[in-house]
Motif scaffolding. Structure first.
Motif, mmCIF file in Angstrom:
data_model
loop_
_atom_site.group_PDB
_atom_site.id
_atom_site.type_symbol
_atom_site.label_atom_id
_atom_site.label_comp_id
_atom_site.label_asym_id
_atom_site.label_seq_id
_atom_site.Cartn_x
_atom_site.Cartn_y
_atom_site.Cartn_z
ATOM 1 N N GLY A 236 0.884 -1.336 0.109
ATOM 2 C CA GLY A 236 -0.064 0.113 0.052
ATOM 3 C C GLY A 236 0.918 1.280 0.201
ATOM 4 N N LEU A 237 1.944 1.103 0.608
ATOM 5 C CA LEU A 237 2.970 2.424 0.874
ATOM 6 C C LEU A 237 3.367 2.804 -0.597
ATOM 7 C CD1 LEU A 237 4.590 1.886 4.078
ATOM 8 C CD2 LEU A 237 2.763 3.453 3.827
ATOM 9 N N GLY A 238 3.509 1.692 -1.349
ATOM 10 C CA GLY A 238 4.226 1.665 -2.768
ATOM 11 C C GLY A 238 3.337 1.703 -3.724
ATOM 12 N N PHE A 239 1.880 1.731 -3.674
ATOM 13 C CA PHE A 239 1.110 1.462 -4.696
ATOM 14 C C PHE A 239 1.207 2.610 -5.553
ATOM 15 C CE2 PHE A 239 -3.329 1.320 -6.219
ATOM 16 C CZ PHE A 239 -3.776 0.217 -6.235
ATOM 17 N N SER A 240 0.934 2.304 -6.959
ATOM 18 C CA SER A 240 0.801 1.018 -7.507
ATOM 19 C C SER A 240 1.955 0.418 -8.154
ATOM 20 C CB SER A 240 -0.436 1.039 -8.518
ATOM 21 O OG SER A 240 0.080 1.901 -9.390
ATOM 22 N N ASP A 241 3.092 1.232 -8.418
ATOM 23 C CA ASP A 241 4.308 0.986 -9.118
ATOM 24 C C ASP A 241 5.397 0.751 -8.287
ATOM 25 O OD1 ASP A 241 4.653 3.443 -8.423
ATOM 26 O OD2 ASP A 241 5.022 4.353 -10.340
ATOM 27 N N GLY A 242 5.161 0.832 -6.977
ATOM 28 C CA GLY A 242 6.475 0.584 -6.052
ATOM 29 C C GLY A 242 7.385 1.663 -5.616
ATOM 30 N N ALA A 243 6.685 3.179 -6.118
ATOM 31 C CA ALA A 243 7.495 4.332 -5.799
ATOM 32 C C ALA A 243 6.702 5.029 -4.870
ATOM 33 C CB ALA A 243 7.449 5.181 -6.954
ATOM 34 N N ALA A 244 7.252 5.698 -3.792
ATOM 35 C CA ALA A 244 6.554 6.378 -2.683
ATOM 36 C C ALA A 244 5.600 7.190 -3.100
ATOM 37 C CB ALA A 244 7.792 6.854 -1.774
ATOM 38 N N ILE A 245 4.510 7.387 -2.321
ATOM 39 C CA ILE A 245 3.552 8.114 -2.904
ATOM 40 C C ILE A 245 3.719 9.702 -2.120
ATOM 41 C CG2 ILE A 245 0.851 8.565 -2.886
ATOM 42 C CD1 ILE A 245 1.009 5.473 -2.577
ATOM 43 N N TYR A 246 3.507 10.636 -2.882
ATOM 44 C CA TYR A 246 3.684 12.095 -2.212
ATOM 45 C C TYR A 246 2.400 12.290 -1.181
ATOM 46 C CZ TYR A 246 3.438 16.818 -1.431
ATOM 47 O OH TYR A 246 3.381 18.375 -1.250
ATOM 48 N N MET A 247 2.416 12.957 -0.350
ATOM 49 C CA MET A 247 1.446 13.014 0.716
ATOM 50 C C MET A 247 1.256 14.770 0.869
ATOM 51 S SD MET A 247 0.313 10.020 2.066
ATOM 52 C CE MET A 247 0.047 10.179 3.742
ATOM 53 N N SER A 248 0.302 15.163 0.370
ATOM 54 C CA SER A 248 -0.287 16.551 0.504
ATOM 55 C C SER A 248 -0.413 16.764 1.901
ATOM 56 C CB SER A 248 -1.081 17.122 -0.567
ATOM 57 O OG SER A 248 -2.336 16.476 -0.287
ATOM 58 N N THR A 249 -0.945 18.075 2.161
ATOM 59 C CA THR A 249 -1.092 18.559 3.636
ATOM 60 C C THR A 249 -2.638 17.940 4.079
ATOM 61 O OG1 THR A 249 -0.376 20.699 3.064
ATOM 62 C CG2 THR A 249 -1.908 20.556 5.189
ATOM 63 N N VAL A 250 -3.410 17.548 3.357
ATOM 64 C CA VAL A 250 -4.821 16.904 3.727
ATOM 65 C C VAL A 250 -4.388 15.341 3.882
ATOM 66 C CG1 VAL A 250 -7.079 15.980 3.017
ATOM 67 C CG2 VAL A 250 -6.252 18.478 2.555
ATOM 68 N N PRO A 251 -3.760 14.607 3.318
ATOM 69 C CA PRO A 251 -3.538 13.374 3.639
ATOM 70 C C PRO A 251 -2.715 13.233 4.955
ATOM 71 C CG PRO A 251 -3.413 13.644 1.148
ATOM 72 C CD PRO A 251 -3.399 14.702 1.998
ATOM 73 N N ARG A 252 -1.688 14.107 5.055
ATOM 74 C CA ARG A 252 -0.909 13.817 6.177
ATOM 75 C C ARG A 252 -1.590 14.317 7.479
ATOM 76 N NH1 ARG A 252 2.929 17.295 3.136
ATOM 77 N NH2 ARG A 252 2.642 19.128 4.594
ATOM 78 N N PHE A 253 -2.425 15.146 7.586
ATOM 79 C CA PHE A 253 -3.358 15.665 8.476
ATOM 80 C C PHE A 253 -4.291 14.539 8.928
ATOM 81 C CE2 PHE A 253 -7.382 17.455 10.382
ATOM 82 C CZ PHE A 253 -7.048 17.906 11.480
ATOM 83 N N MET A 254 -4.710 13.896 7.777
ATOM 84 C CA MET A 254 -5.591 12.594 8.014
ATOM 85 C C MET A 254 -4.826 11.382 8.691
ATOM 86 S SD MET A 254 -7.391 12.225 4.291
ATOM 87 C CE MET A 254 -8.163 10.289 4.696
ATOM 88 N N VAL A 255 -3.622 11.231 8.407
ATOM 89 C CA VAL A 255 -2.821 10.276 9.094
ATOM 90 C C VAL A 255 -2.663 10.755 10.725
ATOM 91 C CG1 VAL A 255 -0.432 9.279 9.539
ATOM 92 C CG2 VAL A 255 -1.457 9.525 7.240
ATOM 93 N N LEU A 256 -2.301 12.140 10.920
ATOM 94 C CA LEU A 256 -2.442 12.581 12.360
ATOM 95 C C LEU A 256 -3.422 12.262 13.111
ATOM 96 C CD1 LEU A 256 -0.498 14.282 14.239
ATOM 97 C CD2 LEU A 256 -1.602 16.093 13.515
ATOM 98 N N VAL A 257 -4.619 12.377 12.483
ATOM 99 C CA VAL A 257 -6.010 12.215 13.067
ATOM 100 C C VAL A 257 -6.161 10.940 13.415
ATOM 101 C CG1 VAL A 257 -8.372 12.414 12.813
ATOM 102 C CG2 VAL A 257 -7.225 14.157 12.037
ATOM 103 N N PHE A 258 -5.733 9.951 12.398
ATOM 104 C CA PHE A 258 -5.928 8.433 12.723
ATOM 105 C C PHE A 258 -5.161 8.150 14.004
ATOM 106 C CE2 PHE A 258 -6.456 7.593 7.989
ATOM 107 C CZ PHE A 258 -7.683 8.121 8.163
ATOM 108 N N VAL A 259 -3.736 8.443 14.044
ATOM 109 C CA VAL A 259 -2.918 7.901 14.916
ATOM 110 C C VAL A 259 -3.309 8.578 16.349
ATOM 111 C CG1 VAL A 259 -0.555 8.422 15.781
ATOM 112 C CG2 VAL A 259 -0.945 7.667 13.201
ATOM 113 N N VAL A 260 -3.542 10.097 16.184
ATOM 114 C CA VAL A 260 -3.856 10.430 17.721
ATOM 115 C C VAL A 260 -5.203 9.727 18.311
ATOM 116 C CG1 VAL A 260 -4.498 12.581 18.981
ATOM 117 C CG2 VAL A 260 -2.618 12.669 17.179
#
Length: 522
Positions: A236-260
Motif C-alpha cells: 500500500g505504501l508503494g501503490f501501484s508501481d512501487g514508488a513512494a506516494i507524495y502526501m499533501s497537507t490533507v492526507p498528512r493531516f488525516m494520518v495525524l487524526v488517525f494516529v492521535v
C-alpha cells in the motif's frame, strides 16, 4: 459494567504515580521523530525511507549484527547496554550533523555516502528505541500500552509540524531531538524502572501465562502475524508501481487524526485495564485501515494519496503494536531483550521494503495491476488475521489448559520442560517422576528437589518454582530478581502468590516444610 481482563487494575491517575512513565514515552517519541523526519522525509511521502528504502535496509543489516550476537550472549551487562546507548546517540547525532552540513553548503553527496548517513541515523535512533523497550522490561501491559501509544501520538505530531519545513530544518532538528535523549535517560535513572510501580502480569498480555512467552512456537506465531501484515502494508505504501506516494497537507493531516484518535482510545483502555479490548482492536484497526486504503485506491486511482493516508496510519499502528509485543516478550522471554527487539524490527522493515518492491514486479507483468494488487493485499491481510486471531490472541495452549486442569485436581502443573528451567535442576535434568538416586545429595540439590515436590502438591507454575528454589536457597529477593532477570516487584508478586498457594508465611516456614515433607534424602 465492563469486566477487567486481569486482576491487576491501574492506580488512580496522579503525577506522582505516572511520572515514571514520562522518560520512556519521551525517549520513544524522540527516537521515532528523528527517523520519521530525517530518514522518512517527515512523512511527506509514504516511503519507508529515501533512496527506495536503501537507508533502512542498511540500518537493518547493521542492527542484524546486534541481533546475531544475542544468539551467543545470554544477557548483556548494564555496562555494555550503557556504552551501546551512548554510541548509538553519537552515531545518530553525528550523521544528522553531517547531513545538515551537506544541505547547508548545497554539497551533492554520492549515493553511497548519503544512504550511509541516513542509515546511521536510522540505526542509531532505532537502537535507542531498543534501549527504551529494554527499560520497560517487567512493566504491566496496561502501562506498556500507555507508553507506546503516547509516544506514537507525540512523535507523529512532531513529524506533522516539521513536515512543513525543508530538508535542512529536518536534519538540524534531528540533532537536538537526539541530544534530548540524554535528559530522558538521566530522568529515567532518577525515577527508576516503570516495572516497579507497574509490575507485569503475564495474563494481561494476550490472556496467557508467562511460560508461553518462553515457547519458541508462540514467538514464531507472533512474528508471523507481524510479517503477514507488513507485506500488504508495504504494497500500500508503494501503490501501484512501487514508488513512494507524495502526501499533501490533507492526507498528512488525516494520518495525524488517525494516529492521535486511536492512541487516545487505547490509552483510555489501558487506564481502564481493558487489555483484551486493546489486543483485539489493534489488529481490527490495522486491517480496517488497510481495507479502506484499498477501497480508495480502487475508487480514486488518480488521487492515491487519500488511500495512502489510510495505509500510512495502519503502518504506524503496526509500529506501536510491535513495541507492545516486544515489551511482552522482553518481560517473560528466555533471551536478552535485544533478541526480541531485533527479530521484530529487522524483519518488519525488510518486509515493508519488499512489499513496495512487489508492486513494481507486478506492474511489469500486469500493466493494469490495480485489481491484482488489491487482491494480493487482501490475501495477506486475511492470512495475518487468521494467524493472529486463531493463535496469538486465542486462549492458552492445550499444554497450559492441561496444567490448569491438573492444578484443579490437586496435582501440580509442572512438566519436564519446567524443571529444566529451574536453577540446579537444569544441569541435572531431573525427571519430574523419577528423582535421581544420589548417595550423597548436597543440601542445595535436596532443597531444589524438594521445591519440585512442593510444586506438584500446591500447583505452582514453572516460574514460581524458579523463584521459590532460589528463595529457599537463601537468596534475597533482590538477588532472585537479578538471577532471573525479573523486576523486584515481579519477584515480590511471585513470592506473595507462593505464600497464598502453600499457606506458608515466611522463608523459615518454607524451610521447615521442606525439612519435614520434602523429598527424602538418599
Amino acid at each position: 459494567m465492563q469486566q477487567r481482563d486481569s486482576d491487576q487494575g491501574m492506580p488512580p491517575v496522579t503525577f506522582g504515580t505516572y511520572r515514571v512513565l514520562i522518560p520512556p514515552v519521551a525517549g520513544l517519541a524522540l527516537a521515532s521523530a528523528v527517523v520519521n523526519v530525517v530518514v522518512q522525509q517527515a512523512h511527506r511521502t509514504t516511503g519507508v525511507s529515501t533512496f527506495n528504502g536503501l537507508g533502512m535496509l542498511l540500518a537493518a543489516v547493521a542492527l542484524a549484527a546486534l541481533y546475531l550476537s544475542t544468539l551467543s550472549v545470554a544477557r548483556f551487562t548494564k555496562r555494555f547496554v550503557s556504552r551501546f546507548l551512548n554510541a548509538s546517540l553519537l552515531l545518530a547525532g553525528a550523521c544528522c550533523a553531517a547531513l545538515a552540513l551537506a544541505s547547508a553548503t548545497r554539497s551533492e553527496l554520492a549515493l553511497p555516502v548519503a544512504a550511509g548517513l541516513q542509515a546511521g541515523v536510522a540505526a542509531g535512533s532505532t537502537a535507542v528505541k531498543f534501549y527504551w523497550l529494554r527499560k520497560l522490561r517487567g512493566t504491566s501491559a496496561q502501562a506498556a500500552v500507555i507508553v507506546v501509544f503516547c509516544a506514537l501520538a507525540l512523535s507523529e505530531f512532531a513529524t506533522f509540524v516539521l513536515s512543513f519545513s525543508q530538508e535542512l530544518v529536518w536534519y538540524l532538528a534531528g540533532i537536538p531531538l537526539t541530544a534530548a535523549q540524554l535528559v530522558a535517560v538521566r530522568a529515567s535513572r532518577i525515577l527508576g524502572a516503570a516495572g516497579d510501580p507497574f509490575p507485569a502480569v503475564s495474563e494481561s498480555y494476550f490472556g496467557t501465562d508467562e511460560d508461553r512467552f518462553s515457547n519458541r512456537s508462540f514467538l514464531a506465531v507472533a512474528m508471523l502475524g507481524i510479517w503477514f501484515i507488513s507485506i500488504p502494508t508495504g504494497m500500500g505504501l508503494g501503490f501501484s508501481d512501487g514508488a513512494a506516494i507524495y502526501m499533501s497537507t490533507v492526507p498528512r493531516f488525516m494520518v495525524l487524526v488517525f494516529v492521535v484518535g486511536v492512541s487516545l482510545q487505547w490509552v483510555r483502555f489501558g487506564l481502564a485495564s481493558r487489555m483484551r479490548a486493546i489486543t483485539t482492536s489493534i489488529w481490527v484497526v490495522m486491517q480496517v485501515l488497510l481495507a479502506l486504503g484499498a477501497v480508495f485506491f480502487s475508487i480514486w486511482p488518480k488521487t492515491i494519496s487519500v488511500g495512502a493516508a489510510f495505509v500510512m496510519g495502519s503502518s504506524l499502528v503496526l509500529q506501536a503494536f510491535l513495541w507492545y509485543l516486544t515489551i511482552a516478550f522482553i518481560s517473560f522471554g528466555w533471551r536478552d531483550p535485544y533478541y526480541y527487539c531485533g527479530v521484530g524490527w529487522i524483519t518488519m522493515t525488510l518486509l515493508l521494503v519488499c512489499g513496495m518492491r512487489v508492486d513494481n514486479l507486478i506492474g511489469r507483468v500486469f500493466p493494469e495491476n490495480t485489481p491484482v494488487l488489491i487482491s494480493i493485499m487482501s490475501l495477506f491481510v486475511l492470512i495475518a488475521a487468521q494467524v493472529v486471531f486463531t493463535k496469538l490472541l486465542s486462549s492458552p495452549s492445550e499444554r497450559v489448559e492441561r496444567q490448569q486442569e491438573a492444578a484443579g485436581r490437586g496435582s501440580a502443573p509442572v512438566t519436564e520442560d519446567d524443571i529444566r528451567r529451574i536453577p540446579l535442576m537444569g544441569v541435572l535434568a531431573i525427571s519430574p517422576h523419577n528423582p535421581p538416586a544420589m548417595v550423597n545429595r548436597t543440601p542445595d540439590v535436596h532443597t531444589a528437589t524438594s521445591v519440585i515436590e512442593m510444586g506438584r502438591r500446591f500447583g505452582l507454575t514453572g516460574r514460581e518454582i524458579e523463584v521459590l528454589t532460589l528463595y529457599a536457597l537463601g537468596h534475597t529477593q533482590a538477588r532472585v530478581s537479578e538471577e532471573l532477570h525479573l523486576s523486584p516487584n515481579t519477584v515480590h508478586s511471585h513470592i506473595k502468590r507462593i505464600y497464598e498457594k502453600t499457606d506458608l508465611h515466611s522463608r523459615q516456614e518454607i524451610l521447615d516444610y521442606i525439612a519435614e515433607y520434602g523429598s527424602p534424602r538418599a
